[in-house]
Structure formats: C-alpha cells, structure tokens
Design a protein around this motif. Structure first.
Motif, mmCIF file in Angstrom:
data_model
loop_
_atom_site.group_PDB
_atom_site.id
_atom_site.type_symbol
_atom_site.label_atom_id
_atom_site.label_comp_id
_atom_site.label_asym_id
_atom_site.label_seq_id
_atom_site.Cartn_x
_atom_site.Cartn_y
_atom_site.Cartn_z
ATOM 1 N N PRO A 1 0.814 -1.221 0.000
ATOM 2 C CA PRO A 1 0.000 0.000 0.000
ATOM 3 C C PRO A 1 0.843 1.265 0.000
ATOM 4 O O PRO A 1 0.411 2.297 -0.471
ATOM 5 N N ALA A 2 2.052 1.204 0.527
ATOM 6 C CA ALA A 2 2.919 2.384 0.532
ATOM 7 C C ALA A 2 3.429 2.698 -0.872
ATOM 8 O O ALA A 2 3.906 3.796 -1.132
ATOM 9 N N GLY A 3 3.313 1.730 -1.782
ATOM 10 C CA GLY A 3 3.801 1.942 -3.134
ATOM 11 C C GLY A 3 2.771 2.552 -4.072
ATOM 12 O O GLY A 3 3.050 2.770 -5.247
#
Length: 148
Positions: A48-50
């Motif tokens: 999700p951080a990407g």
C-alpha cells in the motif's frame, strides 16, 4: 487469520472478572467486513505504501451531443465532483463549451484540460447540454464570459 484477530481482539477487550455474557466481541456485519478488509490488505502482495496518486488531466468527449453536421449547436456544462463537492466546473473555469466549435465539428470530439485533479474516492462527471435557441439570452450572457 481473521478469526485469530477476532479472538485476540475479544481477549484484549474482555476483563477476566467480567461475566462472559458481557464480553466485548466483533459481532456486527460492518465490524466483520472491516476486519476482512484489513486481513486482505495485510496478506496482499501489493504494497500500500507503493501506491501513487491518480490524477485526471483531461476529459475527452467523443461525439458530444449537437456536434453532428446539421444538428442544432448546444452549450455544454461539464462538472467533476467528489462526494457532492465540485472539483472542477468547466463553465466557471473557461466559459461554456459550444458543440458548434470547429474541433467538435471536425474531430467529432471535445478535449478539456482540467489541470490535475486528484482521484481519491468516487468521482462523478456531470454533463449538461443546453439548447441555445430557447435560451438565447442565457446563452448570450454565458458567451460574454471567457471563450471555450
């Protein structure tokens, strides 16, 4: 894993001295659904951080109403909104769109540059078409603003 999380949550929210009939637990459908969303996110191969933000730069309207040769020209209003909040109003930003425009007649499309609108959540695109003949005074007033 979701059942293990439910059990862990129940143990953490329950006081050992409290009657078991009053134990706090995840029971409502929305709580269970949310727990499953979290489970999918944790076990998903996607980071999700990407995620990168999605931006809307242009809207192309192919064969807009009133652009066919011989048809009555129309004035269009194009509005982009999210959760009933207007993010972009083409008429306010650039003036009305006319389907008699040379681009609409020649290419059978209109291309709107909307800047860079962040797409996060549900987006609505509303297009209103106004016949110029019955609304001539309104059309003249709008056309007195910015051009296309």
């Amino acid at each position: 894993p979701a059942q293990e999380a439910q059990e862990y949550f129940r143990r953490r929210r329950t006081q050992p001295a409290v009657d078991p009939a009053h134990h706090h637990r995840i029971a409502s459908p929305s709580q269970i659904r949310y727990l499953k969303y979290i489970e999918k996110m944790v076990w998903s191969p996607i980071d999700p951080a990407g995620f990168h933000p999605l931006l809307l730069h242009r809207i192309r309207i192919i064969h807009p109403p009133g652009s066919a040769p011989g048809s009555e020209p129309l004035m269009l209003s194009v509005i982009v909104e999210r959760h009933a909040v207007i993010l972009y109003d083409h008429c306010k930003a650039h003036g009305p769109l006319l389907t008699s425009d040379a681009d609409a007649q020649h290419n059978h499309s209109l291309l709107l540059d909307v800047g860079a609108l962040l797409l996060d959540g549900d987006i609505s695109l509303r297009i209103y078409a106004l016949n110029l003949k019955p609304h001539a005074s309104l059309a003249r007033a709008c056309l007195g603003t910015a051009g296309r």
